[in-house]
Structures are given as C-alpha cells and as structure tokens.
Motif scaffolding. Structure first.
Motif, short mmCIF file in Angstrom:
data_model
loop_
_atom_site.label_atom_id
_atom_site.label_comp_id
_atom_site.label_asym_id
_atom_site.label_seq_id
_atom_site.Cartn_x
_atom_site.Cartn_y
_atom_site.Cartn_z
N ALA A 27 -0.44 9.62 -0.86
CA ALA A 27 -1.01 10.96 -0.79
C ALA A 27 -2.41 10.90 -0.21
CB ALA A 27 -1.04 11.59 -2.17
N SER A 28 -2.81 12.01 0.40
CA SER A 28 -4.11 12.10 1.04
C SER A 28 -4.89 13.28 0.48
CB SER A 28 -3.93 12.29 2.54
OG SER A 28 -5.14 12.66 3.14
N HIS A 29 -6.18 13.03 0.29
CA HIS A 29 -7.12 14.09 -0.08
C HIS A 29 -8.38 13.81 0.73
CE1 HIS A 29 -9.18 17.07 -2.39
NE2 HIS A 29 -10.08 16.19 -2.81
N TRP A 30 -8.61 14.62 1.74
CA TRP A 30 -9.67 14.43 2.73
C TRP A 30 -9.51 13.07 3.39
CZ3 TRP A 30 -11.94 18.66 4.31
CH2 TRP A 30 -11.98 19.74 3.46
N LEU A 31 -10.40 12.13 3.20
CA LEU A 31 -10.31 10.85 3.89
C LEU A 31 -9.71 9.74 3.03
CD1 LEU A 31 -13.76 10.84 5.71
CD2 LEU A 31 -11.51 11.29 6.71
N ARG A 32 -9.27 10.06 1.83
CA ARG A 32 -8.72 9.06 0.92
C ARG A 32 -7.20 9.04 1.01
NH1 ARG A 32 -11.31 10.94 -4.55
NH2 ARG A 32 -10.68 12.91 -3.63
N VAL A 33 -6.64 7.85 1.02
CA VAL A 33 -5.18 7.67 0.97
C VAL A 33 -4.90 6.81 -0.25
CG1 VAL A 33 -3.16 6.75 2.15
CG2 VAL A 33 -5.00 7.80 3.47
N ARG A 34 -4.07 7.32 -1.17
CA ARG A 34 -3.81 6.64 -2.43
C ARG A 34 -2.31 6.50 -2.67
NH1 ARG A 34 -8.66 5.22 -2.34
NH2 ARG A 34 -10.25 6.43 -3.38
N PRO A 35 -1.88 5.37 -3.29
CA PRO A 35 -0.47 5.20 -3.66
C PRO A 35 -0.20 5.68 -5.09
CG PRO A 35 -1.61 3.13 -3.94
CD PRO A 35 -2.63 4.12 -3.42
N TYR A 36 0.94 6.31 -5.29
CA TYR A 36 1.36 6.78 -6.60
C TYR A 36 2.85 6.53 -6.78
CZ TYR A 36 -2.98 9.50 -6.69
OH TYR A 36 -4.29 9.89 -6.67
N HIS A 37 3.27 6.44 -8.04
CA HIS A 37 4.70 6.54 -8.35
C HIS A 37 5.11 7.99 -8.11
CE1 HIS A 37 4.00 2.92 -10.94
NE2 HIS A 37 5.14 2.59 -10.37
N TYR A 38 6.37 8.21 -7.89
CA TYR A 38 6.87 9.57 -7.67
C TYR A 38 6.56 10.46 -8.87
CZ TYR A 38 10.12 13.33 -6.66
OH TYR A 38 10.65 14.56 -6.43
N VAL A 39 6.80 9.95 -10.08
CA VAL A 39 6.56 10.72 -11.30
C VAL A 39 5.06 10.94 -11.52
CG1 VAL A 39 6.89 10.69 -13.81
CG2 VAL A 39 8.68 9.82 -12.31
N CYS A 40 4.27 9.93 -11.25
CA CYS A 40 2.82 10.06 -11.42
C CYS A 40 2.24 11.07 -10.44
CB CYS A 40 2.14 8.71 -11.23
SG CYS A 40 2.60 7.48 -12.48
N PHE A 41 2.78 11.13 -9.23
CA PHE A 41 2.28 12.09 -8.26
C PHE A 41 2.54 13.52 -8.72
CE2 PHE A 41 2.75 14.66 -4.37
CZ PHE A 41 1.45 14.55 -3.92
N GLU A 42 3.66 13.75 -9.38
CA GLU A 42 3.93 15.08 -9.93
C GLU A 42 2.87 15.45 -10.97
OE1 GLU A 42 7.93 15.07 -11.37
OE2 GLU A 42 8.78 15.09 -9.35
N GLU A 43 2.45 14.49 -11.77
CA GLU A 43 1.40 14.74 -12.76
C GLU A 43 0.06 15.04 -12.08
OE1 GLU A 43 1.68 15.03 -16.07
OE2 GLU A 43 3.85 14.79 -15.80
N VAL A 44 -0.23 14.32 -11.01
CA VAL A 44 -1.47 14.56 -10.27
C VAL A 44 -1.45 15.97 -9.68
CG1 VAL A 44 -2.79 13.87 -8.22
CG2 VAL A 44 -1.91 12.14 -9.78
#
Length: 109
Positions: free
Chosen positions: A22-39
C-alpha cells in the motif's frame, strides 16, 4: 533472504496471496490482507487513506498511467502542460515498480 514483515502486526508474510503493498504519499508498506483491512478501517479521511498497489486494480491503474505518461512525454500533446501531466502519471508507475522490486519479488508464490 530476509522475510517481509507486516507493518501492522509484525509477523512475516509467507505467501504472495497474503501480501498487500500500500502507498500513502511517498511511503510504500507491506501488509497482510487482513491487516490492510484493519488499516483501512482506522483511516478517518481520504487524506489518511492507504492505496493498494498490487492486485488487479493496481496493475491496471499502473498500466493505464504508463501508457498516458509515455504518450504525453514523447509527443507534443498539450505542450508543457502535457509534460507535467505525464510526469505526474509516471509517479503511480514508479510506486508500482518500487512495490514489486522491494516486496513482491521476495515473497514466494
């Protein structure tokens, strides 16, 4: 090779099916599918949201932006304004390439 660690739960991501970059401005971060839903649930506004880069939607968006960037940068369409729009379109393509090279390539299928 070091495992890719989820930024939300801190556990390693073992399969590519579990990975969401996932990206937020200039940051690219890895997440689990379930964790990304929480984010996503924790995001309160559109400015706070994380945009997924991999998956069908991310790949299609990157391909369309790549075609737009190439067209506007290599032709004289719209002059300087077209070149600026082409540079902005290439931002999404660079994010997708960064996500692939840093995270997806290292996670086994």
């Amino acid at each position: 090779m070091k495992p890719i660690i989820c930024r939300y739960c801190g556990k390693p991501i073992e399969k590519r099916d579990q990975l969401v970059t996932a990206s937020h401005w200039l940051r690219v971060r890895p997440y689990h599918y379930v964790c990304f839903e929480e984010v996503e649930k924790e995001s309160s506004t559109i400015y706070n949201s994380w945009i997924p880069l991999n998956g069908p939607a991310g790949n299609i968006t990157a391909a369309i932006m790549a075609m737009l960037a190439v067209w506007l940068l290599l032709t004289g369409t719209w002059g300087v304004a077209g070149s600026l729009i082409g540079l902005l379109a290439s931002y999404r393509v660079l994010l997708r390439l960064t996500a692939f090279l840093l995270f997806e390539r290292k996670v086994p299928r």
